[in-house]
Design a protein around this motif. Sequence first.
Motif, PDB file in Angstrom:
ATOM      1  N   ALA A 289       0.824  -1.213   0.000  1.00  0.00           N
ATOM      2  CA  ALA A 289       0.000   0.000   0.000  1.00  0.00           C
ATOM      3  C   ALA A 289       0.858   1.262   0.000  1.00  0.00           C
ATOM      4  O   ALA A 289       1.974   1.281   0.516  1.00  0.00           O
ATOM      5  N   SER A 290       0.307   2.300  -0.571  1.00  0.00           N
ATOM      6  CA  SER A 290       0.954   3.606  -0.572  1.00  0.00           C
ATOM      7  C   SER A 290       0.911   4.198   0.837  1.00  0.00           C
ATOM      8  O   SER A 290      -0.079   4.070   1.542  1.00  0.00           O
ATOM      9  N   SER A 291       1.992   4.863   1.203  1.00  0.00           N
ATOM     10  CA  SER A 291       2.029   5.522   2.510  1.00  0.00           C
ATOM     11  C   SER A 291       1.719   7.020   2.385  1.00  0.00           C
ATOM     12  O   SER A 291       1.732   7.733   3.383  1.00  0.00           O
ATOM     13  N   ASP A 292       1.435   7.481   1.172  1.00  0.00           N
ATOM     14  CA  ASP A 292       1.104   8.893   0.966  1.00  0.00           C
ATOM     15  C   ASP A 292      -0.146   9.263   1.772  1.00  0.00           C
ATOM     16  O   ASP A 292      -1.060   8.457   1.915  1.00  0.00           O
ATOM     17  N   ASP A 293      -0.174  10.490   2.291  1.00  0.00           N
ATOM     18  CA  ASP A 293      -1.351  10.958   3.021  1.00  0.00           C
ATOM     19  C   ASP A 293      -2.505  11.289   2.078  1.00  0.00           C
ATOM     20  O   ASP A 293      -3.673  11.135   2.440  1.00  0.00           O
ATOM     21  N   THR A 294      -2.168  11.775   0.879  1.00  0.00           N
ATOM     22  CA  THR A 294      -3.196  12.106  -0.121  1.00  0.00           C
ATOM     23  C   THR A 294      -2.737  11.652  -1.498  1.00  0.00           C
ATOM     24  O   THR A 294      -1.542  11.431  -1.736  1.00  0.00           O
TER      25      THR A 294
ATOM     26  N   THR B 244       7.816   5.720 -10.277  1.00  0.00           N
ATOM     27  CA  THR B 244       6.485   6.332 -10.320  1.00  0.00           C
ATOM     28  C   THR B 244       5.942   6.226 -11.740  1.00  0.00           C
ATOM     29  O   THR B 244       6.654   6.507 -12.705  1.00  0.00           O
ATOM     30  N   THR B 245       4.705   5.826 -11.860  1.00  0.00           N
ATOM     31  CA  THR B 245       4.057   5.724 -13.163  1.00  0.00           C
ATOM     32  C   THR B 245       2.644   6.288 -13.086  1.00  0.00           C
ATOM     33  O   THR B 245       2.038   6.274 -12.011  1.00  0.00           O
TER      34      THR B 245
ATOM     35  N   GLN C 209     -11.024  12.193 -16.861  1.00  0.00           N
ATOM     36  CA  GLN C 209     -11.209  12.948 -18.100  1.00  0.00           C
ATOM     37  C   GLN C 209     -11.436  11.985 -19.255  1.00  0.00           C
ATOM     38  O   GLN C 209     -10.701  11.011 -19.415  1.00  0.00           O
ATOM     39  N   ASN C 210     -12.474  12.265 -20.040  1.00  0.00           N
ATOM     40  CA  ASN C 210     -12.796  11.477 -21.235  1.00  0.00           C
ATOM     41  C   ASN C 210     -12.910   9.986 -20.950  1.00  0.00           C
ATOM     42  O   ASN C 210     -12.395   9.156 -21.702  1.00  0.00           O
ATOM     43  N   GLY C 211     -13.547   9.626 -19.847  1.00  0.00           N
ATOM     44  CA  GLY C 211     -13.764   8.220 -19.534  1.00  0.00           C
ATOM     45  C   GLY C 211     -12.579   7.510 -18.915  1.00  0.00           C
ATOM     46  O   GLY C 211     -12.593   6.296 -18.742  1.00  0.00           O
ATOM     47  N   VAL C 212     -11.526   8.253 -18.592  1.00  0.00           N
ATOM     48  CA  VAL C 212     -10.312   7.654 -18.022  1.00  0.00           C
ATOM     49  C   VAL C 212     -10.058   8.229 -16.630  1.00  0.00           C
ATOM     50  O   VAL C 212     -10.054   9.444 -16.438  1.00  0.00           O
ATOM     51  N   LEU C 213      -9.851   7.333 -15.672  1.00  0.00           N
ATOM     52  CA  LEU C 213      -9.467   7.697 -14.317  1.00  0.00           C
ATOM     53  C   LEU C 213      -7.956   7.512 -14.223  1.00  0.00           C
ATOM     54  O   LEU C 213      -7.433   6.476 -14.647  1.00  0.00           O
ATOM     55  N   SER C 214      -7.246   8.507 -13.710  1.00  0.00           N
ATOM     56  CA  SER C 214      -5.785   8.387 -13.641  1.00  0.00           C
ATOM     57  C   SER C 214      -5.246   8.958 -12.332  1.00  0.00           C
ATOM     58  O   SER C 214      -5.884   9.794 -11.688  1.00  0.00           O
ATOM     59  N   TYR C 215      -4.070   8.475 -11.977  1.00  0.00           N
ATOM     60  CA  TYR C 215      -3.354   8.922 -10.782  1.00  0.00           C
ATOM     61  C   TYR C 215      -1.932   8.407 -10.902  1.00  0.00           C
ATOM     62  O   TYR C 215      -1.625   7.547 -11.754  1.00  0.00           O
ATOM     63  N   GLU C 216      -1.045   8.897 -10.052  1.00  0.00           N
ATOM     64  CA  GLU C 216       0.329   8.413 -10.042  1.00  0.00           C
ATOM     65  C   GLU C 216       0.482   7.358  -8.957  1.00  0.00           C
ATOM     66  O   GLU C 216      -0.010   7.529  -7.836  1.00  0.00           O
ATOM     67  N   ALA C 217       1.166   6.280  -9.329  1.00  0.00           N
ATOM     68  CA  ALA C 217       1.454   5.205  -8.370  1.00  0.00           C
ATOM     69  C   ALA C 217       2.962   5.008  -8.292  1.00  0.00           C
ATOM     70  O   ALA C 217       3.644   5.028  -9.316  1.00  0.00           O
TER      71      ALA C 217
END
Length: 178
Positions: free
Chosen positions: A144-149, A169-170, A155-163
């Motif tokens: 699991a990520s330890s990031d607080d947030t 990081t991707t 956008q345009n049917g795509v959910l994205s975030y950095e992992a």
Amino acid sequence: MSSYTIDTKLLDKLRLKEDNIDEKTGRHNLLCGSAYNSIYWVQHYTDKLEQRRQFSFKFNRKQSPEKQIPDLKGTWKQTNSKSDDSYQVAKISSHTIEINWVTDNGDTKSLYWAGSFIAPSTVDEPYEWVSKNDHGKTDHALLASSDDTKTMTYQNGVLSYEASAMGTTTKVKLEKQK
């Protein structure tokens, strides 16, 4: 050769095509007659034809549906994984999002993120929200990520975030499953 002005009812009967408009004169040319009669060019000024074309266009064009506020609740699957056997899956409910690493053809799941979800309230895109980590779930999960947030974007049917994992990081991109 004679020139005639005809009304729109006659035009309908003759089934005129709008591509027969003379660009220089702005008139509609129609070749009519028979083998036994002289050939006549019928010219009809385009004002009535243009009115018909505009009327037809109004009712024949495809109406695009009014844009709706996107419903992000449901299951999302990663589309940019480099492996068919290893990817991320997100489940969004009313107020939470949980993201798992999935391997072994779906047999193994490891928690990556558990956090808050704020549904969009407008049709504006891109839509972003800051998800707050539920440390009660992620603190004891090995992957699991330890990031607080984490900033999530839709956008345009795509959910994205950095992992991030092991110093890499991707940008993860997911699409909603049906």
